[in-house]
Enzyme design. Structure first.
Site, short mmCIF file in Angstrom:
data_model
loop_
_atom_site.label_atom_id
_atom_site.label_comp_id
_atom_site.label_asym_id
_atom_site.label_seq_id
_atom_site.Cartn_x
_atom_site.Cartn_y
_atom_site.Cartn_z
N CYS A 1 -1.05 -51.14 -16.29
CA CYS A 1 -1.49 -52.30 -15.50
C CYS A 1 -2.94 -52.69 -15.76
O CYS A 1 -3.36 -53.78 -15.39
CB CYS A 1 -1.28 -52.03 -14.01
SG CYS A 1 0.45 -51.81 -13.60
N HIS B 1 -5.87 -56.74 -9.78
CA HIS B 1 -4.50 -56.45 -10.20
C HIS B 1 -3.62 -56.49 -8.96
O HIS B 1 -4.00 -56.02 -7.89
CB HIS B 1 -4.44 -55.07 -10.86
CG HIS B 1 -3.05 -54.61 -11.11
ND1 HIS B 1 -2.10 -55.40 -11.72
CD2 HIS B 1 -2.42 -53.45 -10.79
CE1 HIS B 1 -0.96 -54.74 -11.79
NE2 HIS B 1 -1.12 -53.55 -11.23
N ASN C 1 4.29 -57.18 -8.91
CA ASN C 1 3.37 -56.56 -9.85
C ASN C 1 3.86 -56.86 -11.27
O ASN C 1 4.89 -56.35 -11.69
CB ASN C 1 3.34 -55.05 -9.58
CG ASN C 1 2.43 -54.28 -10.53
OD1 ASN C 1 1.97 -54.82 -11.52
ND2 ASN C 1 2.20 -53.02 -10.21
N1 ACO Z 1 12.58 -49.57 1.49
C1 ACO Z 1 12.63 -48.81 2.58
N2 ACO Z 1 12.10 -47.59 2.65
C2 ACO Z 1 11.48 -47.13 1.55
C3 ACO Z 1 11.38 -47.87 0.36
C4 ACO Z 1 11.97 -49.15 0.35
N3 ACO Z 1 11.93 -49.96 -0.72
N4 ACO Z 1 10.69 -47.16 -0.57
C5 ACO Z 1 10.37 -46.00 0.02
N5 ACO Z 1 10.84 -45.95 1.29
C6 ACO Z 1 10.72 -44.89 2.29
C7 ACO Z 1 10.47 -43.55 1.67
O1 ACO Z 1 11.69 -42.92 1.31
C8 ACO Z 1 9.76 -42.83 2.79
O2 ACO Z 1 10.72 -42.36 3.73
P1 ACO Z 1 10.53 -40.95 4.49
O3 ACO Z 1 9.28 -41.14 5.31
O4 ACO Z 1 11.77 -40.85 5.28
O5 ACO Z 1 10.39 -39.93 3.41
C9 ACO Z 1 8.95 -43.92 3.48
O6 ACO Z 1 9.58 -45.16 3.09
C10 ACO Z 1 7.48 -43.95 3.07
O7 ACO Z 1 7.40 -43.88 1.65
P2 ACO Z 1 6.02 -43.93 0.89
O8 ACO Z 1 6.26 -43.82 -0.59
O9 ACO Z 1 5.07 -42.94 1.50
O10 ACO Z 1 5.57 -45.44 1.24
P3 ACO Z 1 4.19 -46.13 1.01
O11 ACO Z 1 3.68 -46.71 2.24
O12 ACO Z 1 3.26 -45.30 0.18
O13 ACO Z 1 4.62 -47.40 0.10
C11 ACO Z 1 4.50 -48.05 -2.21
C12 ACO Z 1 5.22 -47.21 -1.16
C13 ACO Z 1 4.68 -49.50 -1.84
C14 ACO Z 1 5.14 -47.78 -3.57
C15 ACO Z 1 3.00 -47.70 -2.24
O14 ACO Z 1 2.84 -46.30 -2.27
C16 ACO Z 1 2.25 -48.28 -3.42
O15 ACO Z 1 2.06 -49.47 -3.53
N6 ACO Z 1 1.69 -47.43 -4.30
C17 ACO Z 1 0.80 -47.84 -5.37
C18 ACO Z 1 1.48 -48.53 -6.52
C19 ACO Z 1 0.46 -48.82 -7.59
O16 ACO Z 1 -0.66 -49.20 -7.33
N7 ACO Z 1 0.77 -48.58 -8.85
C20 ACO Z 1 -0.21 -48.70 -9.90
C21 ACO Z 1 -0.01 -49.86 -10.71
S1 ACO Z 1 1.59 -49.93 -11.42
C22 ACO Z 1 1.46 -49.54 -13.11
O17 ACO Z 1 0.48 -49.11 -13.64
C23 ACO Z 1 2.72 -49.67 -13.92
#
Ligand code: ACO
Length: 323
Positions: A114, A250, A280
């Protein structure tokens, strides 16, 4: 003479198909409200089967060339940032060069996930500042929809397809003030996409070329790292937060973007956000957002714009531009 890299044209392309959160929630266990609240995304664009990173790059590049009134033959270097190249080789940049009908320039890809567009911008700036190039075309083009597992709710909700382009030309006036790029391979396990044909382990071969991400761990590192790069960029230019007119981040997660804006004491009105309708788009996202804000008149000549990105590797970087 001091040479700067000045942005003389921008372009962007988004595929036609819109895929909403509601549509995704019909196939995986998720909901529009969960996705929107946790990420800021409502929909994303999905490329048609015939589209490739080079075909999308061509459309964005032609727009940037037209905006800069630039003959393709005047381009010295084409740099394409992509994690979804059409082929292992030749590079997508070479395919773009052929599409644009340019005979005598250098063309190569940059892979920094990214952060790719910032890395490409940084390389372009070094060539222009040193006098080795006069015009450089930087493109970020991604088909993220082809490397997400559409049955994995933790990643398939995040990504979209598109291409952004930016044309830089040497100038005696200001342009890019500084770029800062970093990598730390220690985090390779938190976010990766195996190439199944060349993967060394059976586990990676079985992952069939899909993105694998430990989202909440990536999130924490991203927020901290982006805060640090804001300080690094301001210090390098002896600038205060208040001197930045626009943040073009980003587009990974609205909560990560808001944390960077808060660090800069910026209102969200000064932040270019495309995430809601694009998701993204990896290395295309910063260039797409920049293009949008230039074309709709938000970013004006003379204003100071901070571009930043964070991605797999980890890689991260920033570019401070006086547009
Ligand atoms: N729908 C519903 N529930 C979900 C989903 C979904 N799509 N995805 C995960 N959950 C659940 C999980 O199973 C978890 O359940 P549990 O508590 O029962 O275990 C709960 O939601 C919380 O999951 P987290 O992963 O802790 O959720 P978080 O608030 O961190 O959000 C997300 C997830 C959106 C992916 C976030 O962590 C994020 O944006 N991370 C950074 C991404 C990023 O910046 N990437 C870098 C660039 S990409 C690249 O370089 C290719």
């Amino acid at each position: 003479m001091i040479r700067y890299s000045r942005v003389i044209g921008t372009g962007g392309y988004l595929p036609e198909e819109i895929r909403t959160n509601e549509q995704i929630s019909r196939t995986v266990d998720t909901s529009d409200s969960w996705i929107f609240e946790r990420t800021g995304i409502k929909s994303r664009r999905i490329a048609a089967p015939h589209e490739t990173s080079s075909s999308m790059a061509e459309i964005a590049a032609r727009q940037a060339l037209a905006a800069g009134a630039c003959d393709p033959e005047d381009i010295d270097i084409i740099i394409v940032a992509t994690g979804t190249p059409d082929r292992v080789y030749p590079s997508t940049a070479c395919l773009l060069q052929q599409r644009l009908g340019i005979k005598n320039c250098v063309a190569f890809d940059v892979q920094a996930a990214c952060s790719g567009s910032i890395f490409a911008l940084s390389i372009a700036d070094q060539y222009i500042k040193s006098g080795a190039a006069k015009k450089v075309l930087v493109v970020g083009s991604e088909l993220c929809s082809r490397i997400v597992d559409w049955t994995d709710r933790s990643t398939c909700i995040l990504f979209g397809d598109g291409a952004g382009a930016l044309l830089l030309a040497v100038s005696a006036e200001t342009g890019i003030l500084s770029t800062h790029i970093h990598s730390d391979g220690e985090y390779e396990d938190l976010l990766y996409c195996p190439n199944p044909q060349v993967a060394a382990t059976l586990h990676e071969q079985q992952q069939a070329g899909y993105i694998s991400m430990r989202g909440s761990e990536v999130f924490k590192v991203a927020v901290n790292t982006l805060e640090r790069i804001v300080d690094e960029t301001l210090d390098a230019n002896n600038m205060d937060k208040s001197e930045i007119d626009w943040l073009v981040p980003h587009q990974a997660n609205i909560r990560i973007i808001a944390a960077t804006a808060k660090k800069l004491k910026m209102s969200m009105d000064q932040v270019v956000v495309t995430l809601e309708t694009q998701g993204n788009t990896s290395s295309a996202s910063v260039l797409l957002a920049f293009n949008e804000a230039v074309r709709d008149g938000r970013i004006q000549r003379g204003q100071v714009v901070l571009l930043e990105a964070f991605g797999a590797g980890f890689t991260w970087g920033s570019a401070l531009i006086r547009y």
